[in-house]
Structures are given as structure tokens and as C-alpha cells.
Design a protein around this motif. Sequence first.
Motif, PDB file in Angstrom:
ATOM      1  N   GLU A 163       0.811  -1.214   0.000  1.00 30.07           N
ATOM      2  CA  GLU A 163       0.000   0.000   0.000  1.00 30.07           C
ATOM      3  C   GLU A 163       0.849   1.272   0.000  1.00 30.07           C
ATOM      4  O   GLU A 163       0.324   2.373   0.195  1.00 30.07           O
ATOM      5  CB  GLU A 163      -0.924  -0.002   1.227  1.00 30.07           C
ATOM      6  N   ASN A 164       2.164   1.101  -0.180  1.00 28.22           N
ATOM      7  CA  ASN A 164       3.099   2.234  -0.285  1.00 28.22           C
ATOM      8  C   ASN A 164       3.081   3.137   0.942  1.00 28.22           C
ATOM      9  O   ASN A 164       3.124   4.367   0.838  1.00 28.22           O
ATOM     10  CB  ASN A 164       2.810   3.062  -1.550  1.00 28.22           C
ATOM     11  N   GLN A 165       3.008   2.521   2.103  1.00 33.42           N
ATOM     12  CA  GLN A 165       2.992   3.282   3.351  1.00 33.42           C
ATOM     13  C   GLN A 165       4.405   3.626   3.805  1.00 33.42           C
ATOM     14  O   GLN A 165       5.352   2.873   3.560  1.00 33.42           O
ATOM     15  CB  GLN A 165       2.282   2.485   4.451  1.00 33.42           C
ATOM     16  N   LYS A 166       4.552   4.753   4.483  1.00 31.79           N
ATOM     17  CA  LYS A 166       5.811   5.173   5.072  1.00 31.79           C
ATOM     18  C   LYS A 166       5.575   5.497   6.548  1.00 31.79           C
ATOM     19  O   LYS A 166       4.735   6.343   6.867  1.00 31.79           O
ATOM     20  CB  LYS A 166       6.377   6.414   4.361  1.00 31.79           C
ATOM     21  N   ASN A 167       6.292   4.809   7.400  1.00 29.31           N
ATOM     22  CA  ASN A 167       6.204   5.047   8.853  1.00 29.31           C
ATOM     23  C   ASN A 167       4.773   4.942   9.385  1.00 29.31           C
ATOM     24  O   ASN A 167       4.326   5.773  10.186  1.00 29.31           O
ATOM     25  CB  ASN A 167       6.800   6.411   9.201  1.00 29.31           C
ATOM     26  N   TYR A 168       4.050   3.918   8.933  1.00 25.90           N
ATOM     27  CA  TYR A 168       2.688   3.719   9.426  1.00 25.90           C
ATOM     28  C   TYR A 168       2.760   3.300  10.896  1.00 25.90           C
ATOM     29  O   TYR A 168       3.493   2.378  11.264  1.00 25.90           O
ATOM     30  CB  TYR A 168       1.953   2.649   8.617  1.00 25.90           C
ATOM     31  N   PRO A 169       2.007   3.960  11.791  1.00 27.52           N
ATOM     32  CA  PRO A 169       2.135   3.673  13.229  1.00 27.52           C
ATOM     33  C   PRO A 169       1.531   2.328  13.623  1.00 27.52           C
ATOM     34  O   PRO A 169       0.381   2.024  13.290  1.00 27.52           O
ATOM     35  CB  PRO A 169       1.377   4.830  13.881  1.00 27.52           C
ATOM     36  N   VAL A 170       2.312   1.541  14.343  1.00 26.87           N
ATOM     37  CA  VAL A 170       1.832   0.277  14.906  1.00 26.87           C
ATOM     38  C   VAL A 170       2.224   0.232  16.378  1.00 26.87           C
ATOM     39  O   VAL A 170       3.090   0.982  16.836  1.00 26.87           O
ATOM     40  CB  VAL A 170       2.406  -0.949  14.165  1.00 26.87           C
ATOM     41  N   HIS A 171       1.585  -0.666  17.120  1.00 29.33           N
ATOM     42  CA  HIS A 171       1.795  -0.771  18.561  1.00 29.33           C
ATOM     43  C   HIS A 171       2.203  -2.211  18.875  1.00 29.33           C
ATOM     44  O   HIS A 171       1.445  -3.146  18.594  1.00 29.33           O
ATOM     45  CB  HIS A 171       0.525  -0.374  19.307  1.00 29.33           C
ATOM     46  N   ILE A 172       3.396  -2.388  19.423  1.00 32.47           N
ATOM     47  CA  ILE A 172       3.964  -3.711  19.637  1.00 32.47           C
ATOM     48  C   ILE A 172       3.543  -4.229  21.014  1.00 32.47           C
ATOM     49  O   ILE A 172       3.844  -3.628  22.044  1.00 32.47           O
ATOM     50  CB  ILE A 172       5.500  -3.689  19.535  1.00 32.47           C
ATOM     51  N   LYS A 173       2.824  -5.349  21.003  1.00 34.29           N
ATOM     52  CA  LYS A 173       2.283  -5.921  22.244  1.00 34.29           C
ATOM     53  C   LYS A 173       3.211  -7.017  22.773  1.00 34.29           C
ATOM     54  O   LYS A 173       3.551  -7.951  22.042  1.00 34.29           O
ATOM     55  CB  LYS A 173       0.882  -6.502  21.966  1.00 34.29           C
ATOM     56  N   PHE A 174       3.591  -6.908  24.036  1.00 36.88           N
ATOM     57  CA  PHE A 174       4.410  -7.919  24.696  1.00 36.88           C
ATOM     58  C   PHE A 174       3.609  -8.623  25.786  1.00 36.88           C
ATOM     59  O   PHE A 174       2.797  -8.012  26.477  1.00 36.88           O
ATOM     60  CB  PHE A 174       5.675  -7.291  25.299  1.00 36.88           C
TER      61      PHE A 174
END
Length: 368
Positions: free
Chosen positions: A119-130
Amino acid sequence: MSKAQETILELHFDALTHNYNYLKSKLKPETKFLAVVKAFAYGSDSIEVAKHLETLAVDYFAVAYTSEGVALRDAGITTPILVLHPQVINFKTIIERCLEPSIYSPRILKTFIEIAEQENQKNYPVHIKFNTGLNRLGFWHNDIEFIVNQLKNTSSIVAKSLFSHLAASEDENEKDFTLKQIEDFKNIASNFETQIGYQPWFHLCNTSGVINYPEAHFNMVRCGIGLYGFGNSAKEDQNLKPIAKLKSIISQIHLIEKNETVGYNRAYKAKGFEKTATIPIGHADGISRQFGNKKGFVFINGQKAPIIGNVCMDMIMVNITNIDCKEGDEVIVFDGNYKASTLAESANTISYEILTAISQRVKRKIIK
């Protein structure tokens, strides 16, 4: 306040404002506030609740599933929305609707990167779950190197935050376990930050964590049940106001003789001359069958009326033998005085289940 003329769930937004401000008062000014509005905002009305919280300048929302986030976007909500349990099939929709996924496993991470690149995204925000002990969703501490390598090898996504979930923050008997979770999360966050080379936000606390563990507030907290009026302890319940009031009416009153029975399967037998009231709310509305046969109750004219017989799909019957009332009188299932948590205890469950079970066919009325 007008009396109920049908089964209705009143939502009092002055109470919502009070709860938000109370929980915010526990935080440092710079700590962000994420409002959990999953499951129709704990059985209320997620769209109206979110709109109101936006006027209070909430920083983030969280939902469980993508469809819940889409509904908020369709209603005009522009605040960032974290999707706590996304599925691969919804990843393109997440990007299209500017939702932010929780990334909780190697499969989810690799697949979201693949789709974000497509989708040609740049720096799309994600949240890393531990996972730090709840053992439900999340990476393990020894996955950090793998996650960092995946992130460094793409420009499509960026770790907006790292988070975990406390398993027993309301339970004083589990304080050692909770402190161990906090310490484990601190170590994960420090290790991740060192390896990735920038600082994501960190968040760990739920409502009980906000109240009981101020040292673990980090950059943001996530509040759900507290916003809706419950603090997971009798002490904190006094500082919060339930926003939901579930009301109904008496449809019909019956006079029954000794040994006559009430409801399906003849589950209740009168011990003498008794008076019963039929109320238009049942297990299809969220009053489950476990509340039948005197476990659950309602309040009529300030007096407790036990549910008798089995709960029907659309109706309950209650014993009003010693209550002065008439057909058309208001019935309180729960409100600010007769709390959902008390009803929940009668059937060995929790307020969360009572609130989220109220079905969407029950009319909502917003009281601002």
C-alpha cells in the motif's frame, strides 16, 4: 428525570465526564489518556461516548476489532484509534481507515509489513504488544531482536508504542505478580529502545493499574471500566459514577395461589398466596438465565424484588408480594444506587459482563 415507560438504558454523560476527570487527576499532566470503547463502549454507545470524550480532549481510543474502529471513523471520530486484536483479513481496511494495529506475533508483524509495503505506506504507526504474564496475546521478551530487525528492514511501519497488559492489578493478593510484570515490562522497553534507536511510547496500566500503580503510568494509560463507573474495588467505586442506568416497567401483575408455578419448566412454585410482576426484559436483552430462581433481582419503588422462575427470552417475572406497586410502575435493574456490580455478585460474575451483555435492541437514551 422522567420515569421509564419501556425498557431503556440511560447513559449519563455528566458521570462520564466525572469519571474521566477523576482518572485524569491520577496522572501527570504529560501522561496521555487512552479511552477503551470496545464492545459498544462496555455495552453503552461507543459512538456517542467517543464523541463526548473527544470534546474532553482524550488522546487515544482503543477498540478490540477493526469493525469497531471503522464504525467510529464513519461517525466522524478523528482521534487515533488502536485496534487491540486485529486479524490479517482486515489489514487493508485498517490502513484505509487510518486505524493503528496492535502487532502481537511474528505472523502478524510480517504480514502487516507486507501489506503496508504493498500500500506504499511510510512510517505507518503500529503498537507492539508484549506478553508479561497474562498469556493471552503478545510477543515474548526474547522476540525483541527479531522485531527490531523486521522494523529496521522496512520503512513502511514504525513502532508508535510498546505495551503490555496487567493480569491482576486490582488484586492486592497478587501485588508481587503485578510488580514483577511492571519490572519485566521496564526491561523489555529499555532493551527495545536501545536496539531500535528511538523511543516509542510505553503503556501498561488499565483502570486498576492507574489507581494502584502510579509508578507504572509511563507515557500513556488505558482506561475502560473506570470510565463507565467501576473501580474494581468498593473503595474506588465510591469515587466513580456509573454512567448507565437500566430501567423497565411492570407490564402485568399476577396473583397466584399456593403451589402454582411461574415460567418455563415450572421452575418456581409459590409457597402461599403471592403476587408477581412481569417485566419486558429477558436473556435476549442481556439478563442471562443465571439470574433466574432468586439469584438476580430488580428494584421497584425502592424495594428489592427477586427474579423467580427461569429468565425468558423477552421477560422476567419477579416476586412483589410485599411491595406496594402497580402495573406501569418503573423498575430499576441497575443505576447509580443499585449498582451493576451488586447484581453481578449475585450470580458470581463481574460488572463487565453485566454491562456488555445489554443487547442493542434495548433503546439507548443519552442524558447530557
